[in-house]
Design a protein around this motif. Structure first.
Motif, PDB file in Angstrom:
ATOM      1  N   HIS A 175      30.028 -29.490 -12.123  1.00  0.00           N
ATOM      2  CA  HIS A 175      31.049 -28.342 -12.206  1.00  0.00           C
ATOM      3  C   HIS A 175      30.455 -27.600 -13.548  1.00  0.00           C
ATOM      4  N   ASP A 176      29.758 -28.045 -14.403  1.00  0.00           N
ATOM      5  CA  ASP A 176      29.055 -27.653 -15.565  1.00  0.00           C
ATOM      6  C   ASP A 176      28.109 -26.959 -15.617  1.00  0.00           C
ATOM      7  N   PRO A 177      28.201 -25.611 -15.770  1.00  0.00           N
ATOM      8  CA  PRO A 177      26.843 -24.600 -15.380  1.00  0.00           C
ATOM      9  C   PRO A 177      25.792 -24.904 -16.457  1.00  0.00           C
ATOM     10  N   ASN A 178      26.061 -25.641 -17.676  1.00  0.00           N
ATOM     11  CA  ASN A 178      25.078 -25.826 -18.608  1.00  0.00           C
ATOM     12  C   ASN A 178      24.186 -27.041 -18.285  1.00  0.00           C
ATOM     13  N   VAL A 179      24.759 -28.027 -17.369  1.00  0.00           N
ATOM     14  CA  VAL A 179      24.153 -29.082 -16.687  1.00  0.00           C
ATOM     15  C   VAL A 179      23.159 -28.474 -15.592  1.00  0.00           C
ATOM     16  N   ALA A 180      23.785 -27.845 -14.705  1.00  0.00           N
ATOM     17  CA  ALA A 180      23.127 -26.992 -13.720  1.00  0.00           C
ATOM     18  C   ALA A 180      21.987 -26.287 -13.929  1.00  0.00           C
ATOM     19  N   ALA A 181      22.053 -25.808 -15.350  1.00  0.00           N
ATOM     20  CA  ALA A 181      21.011 -24.610 -15.648  1.00  0.00           C
ATOM     21  C   ALA A 181      19.664 -25.651 -16.246  1.00  0.00           C
ATOM     22  N   LEU A 182      19.707 -26.832 -16.318  1.00  0.00           N
ATOM     23  CA  LEU A 182      18.714 -27.539 -16.665  1.00  0.00           C
ATOM     24  C   LEU A 182      17.689 -27.563 -15.277  1.00  0.00           C
ATOM     25  N   ALA A 183      18.065 -27.462 -14.381  1.00  0.00           N
ATOM     26  CA  ALA A 183      17.485 -27.551 -13.237  1.00  0.00           C
ATOM     27  C   ALA A 183      16.408 -26.392 -12.966  1.00  0.00           C
ATOM     28  N   ARG A 184      15.531 -26.648 -12.030  1.00  0.00           N
ATOM     29  CA  ARG A 184      14.573 -25.711 -11.999  1.00  0.00           C
ATOM     30  C   ARG A 184      15.037 -24.488 -10.923  1.00  0.00           C
ATOM     31  N   ARG A 185      15.812 -24.937  -9.909  1.00  0.00           N
ATOM     32  CA  ARG A 185      16.324 -24.469  -8.896  1.00  0.00           C
ATOM     33  C   ARG A 185      17.985 -24.592  -9.061  1.00  0.00           C
ATOM     34  N   ARG A 186      18.486 -23.422  -8.978  1.00  0.00           N
ATOM     35  CA  ARG A 186      19.730 -23.653  -9.342  1.00  0.00           C
ATOM     36  C   ARG A 186      20.693 -22.617  -8.042  1.00  0.00           C
ATOM     37  N   PHE A 187      21.979 -23.275  -7.724  1.00  0.00           N
ATOM     38  CA  PHE A 187      22.985 -22.966  -6.644  1.00  0.00           C
ATOM     39  C   PHE A 187      24.252 -22.987  -7.082  1.00  0.00           C
ATOM     40  N   ARG A 188      25.128 -22.151  -6.527  1.00  0.00           N
ATOM     41  CA  ARG A 188      26.655 -22.198  -6.680  1.00  0.00           C
ATOM     42  C   ARG A 188      27.077 -22.438  -5.300  1.00  0.00           C
ATOM     43  N   LEU A 189      28.092 -23.546  -5.044  1.00  0.00           N
ATOM     44  CA  LEU A 189      28.459 -23.933  -3.717  1.00  0.00           C
ATOM     45  C   LEU A 189      29.986 -23.207  -3.733  1.00  0.00           C
ATOM     46  N   ALA A 190      29.989 -22.441  -2.836  1.00  0.00           N
ATOM     47  CA  ALA A 190      31.286 -21.518  -2.696  1.00  0.00           C
ATOM     48  C   ALA A 190      31.345 -21.067  -1.322  1.00  0.00           C
ATOM     49  N   GLU A 191      32.590 -20.952  -0.839  1.00  0.00           N
ATOM     50  CA  GLU A 191      32.926 -20.683   0.638  1.00  0.00           C
ATOM     51  C   GLU A 191      31.959 -21.399   1.586  1.00  0.00           C
ATOM     52  N   GLY A 192      31.890 -22.542   1.310  1.00  0.00           N
ATOM     53  CA  GLY A 192      30.835 -23.444   2.143  1.00  0.00           C
ATOM     54  C   GLY A 192      29.521 -23.275   2.194  1.00  0.00           C
ATOM     55  N   ARG A 193      28.938 -22.286   1.417  1.00  0.00           N
ATOM     56  CA  ARG A 193      27.553 -22.012   1.328  1.00  0.00           C
ATOM     57  C   ARG A 193      27.038 -22.095  -0.133  1.00  0.00           C
ATOM     58  N   LEU A 194      25.697 -22.488  -0.101  1.00  0.00           N
ATOM     59  CA  LEU A 194      24.817 -22.515  -1.257  1.00  0.00           C
ATOM     60  C   LEU A 194      24.272 -20.941  -1.572  1.00  0.00           C
ATOM     61  N   HIS A 195      24.904 -20.627  -2.881  1.00  0.00           N
ATOM     62  CA  HIS A 195      24.185 -19.168  -3.284  1.00  0.00           C
ATOM     63  C   HIS A 195      23.096 -19.221  -4.303  1.00  0.00           C
ATOM     64  N   PRO A 196      22.018 -18.761  -4.204  1.00  0.00           N
ATOM     65  CA  PRO A 196      21.011 -18.908  -5.546  1.00  0.00           C
ATOM     66  C   PRO A 196      21.635 -18.292  -6.621  1.00  0.00           C
ATOM     67  N   LEU A 197      21.161 -18.664  -7.782  1.00  0.00           N
ATOM     68  CA  LEU A 197      21.390 -18.526  -9.070  1.00  0.00           C
ATOM     69  C   LEU A 197      20.246 -18.349 -10.029  1.00  0.00           C
ATOM     70  N   THR A 198      20.516 -17.098 -10.616  1.00  0.00           N
ATOM     71  CA  THR A 198      19.319 -16.768 -11.584  1.00  0.00           C
ATOM     72  C   THR A 198      19.867 -17.141 -13.025  1.00  0.00           C
ATOM     73  N   GLU A 199      18.803 -17.558 -13.950  1.00  0.00           N
ATOM     74  CA  GLU A 199      19.157 -17.897 -15.231  1.00  0.00           C
ATOM     75  C   GLU A 199      20.160 -16.918 -15.956  1.00  0.00           C
ATOM     76  N   ALA A 200      20.201 -15.642 -15.545  1.00  0.00           N
ATOM     77  CA  ALA A 200      21.088 -14.523 -15.948  1.00  0.00           C
ATOM     78  C   ALA A 200      22.468 -14.862 -15.762  1.00  0.00           C
ATOM     79  N   ALA A 201      22.574 -15.246 -14.333  1.00  0.00           N
ATOM     80  CA  ALA A 201      23.601 -15.625 -13.595  1.00  0.00           C
ATOM     81  C   ALA A 201      24.472 -17.043 -14.301  1.00  0.00           C
ATOM     82  N   MET A 202      23.823 -17.722 -14.912  1.00  0.00           N
ATOM     83  CA  MET A 202      24.216 -19.131 -15.366  1.00  0.00           C
ATOM     84  C   MET A 202      24.679 -18.723 -16.670  1.00  0.00           C
ATOM     85  N   ALA A 203      24.194 -17.546 -17.458  1.00  0.00           N
ATOM     86  CA  ALA A 203      24.787 -17.445 -18.694  1.00  0.00           C
ATOM     87  C   ALA A 203      26.211 -17.317 -18.742  1.00  0.00           C
TER      88      ALA A 203
END
Length: 224
Positions: A196-224
């Motif tokens: 649930h921590d964006p800071n932990v997810a931001a360490l990954a090379r590919r990042r997604f947000r799980l919402a409404e039953g789907r994975l949505h790609p996230l950019t570094e800007a979106a994680m900030a």
């Protein structure tokens, strides 16, 4: 891939409605999502602890959507490592015995060399001098390092980390995540971190947000 469950009143609860994810060895994927978005459900599917009710789940090019529980357990024991928020270490067992535990189900050389392999893995995570230590007398960061060593001792193809820093302070959590990322990369395993921590997810090379039953790609800007 989708997962739907039937509620006691007969209504269908659509937890995952269309997850599309392809992970290769050496990859690090971070998945962030609020409580109740289906993170644990997704983890169970990826770890072959559950089955999708829609779509397909493939493992190394093989369709494993409808395999038996025994077949799933065989793949899981050989190719999947788990790291949990609460460490889930065996009480009354030393650090070495905890890391050896997955090798008790191995065969051949892997079984007979289990003590040496476990000791080497603990040394890799910086605990080579704590083999006989009881986990309850170690810090949270040290316990999580034991859990990481246990997850990697069978050289899995995929490591699934479920809120791996949730029980740690910020500084220790950052150190543990760096260790986990480097250790899995060195072994060639894919790492999927669910948090649930964006800071932990931001360490990954590919990042997604799980919402409404789907994975949505996230950019570094979106994680900030």
């Amino acid at each position: 891939m989708a997962r739907t469950v039937e509620l006691p009143d007969g209504e269908d609860l659509h937890i995952l409605t269309g997850v599309d994810l392809h992970v290769r060895r050496g990859d690090h994927v971070g998945i962030v999502g609020r409580s109740g978005t289906g993170k644990s459900t997704l983890l169970n599917l990826l770890g072959l602890l559950d089955r999708p009710t829609g779509g397909t789940l493939e493992w190394a090019g093989r369709n494993v959507t409808d395999i038996s529980n025994r077949q799933a357990a065989r793949i899981r024991g050989r190719d999947v490592g788990f790291v949990f928020q609460q460490f889930n270490l065996l009480p009354g067992r030393t650090a070495l015995e905890n890391v050896m535990a997955p090798l008790l189900y191995a065969s051949g050389r892997e079984f007979w060399q289990r003590r040496r392999r476990a000791a080497e893995m603990l040394d890799r995570v910086g605990l080579g001098d704590r083999l006989d230590a009881m986990p309850q007398f170690l810090s949270g960061g040290e316990q999580q390092r034991i859990a990481i060593a246990r997850a990697l001792v069978r050289t899995p193809s995929v490591v699934l980390a479920d809120e791996p820093t949730g029980a740690l302070d910020v500084e220790t959590g950052a150190m543990v995540m760096q260790l986990l990322d480097q250790a899995t990369y060195d072994s060639g395993a894919a790492l999927i971190t669910i948090t649930h921590d964006p800071n932990v997810a931001a360490l990954a090379r590919r990042r997604f947000r799980l919402a409404e039953g789907r994975l949505h790609p996230l950019t570094e800007a979106a994680m900030a």
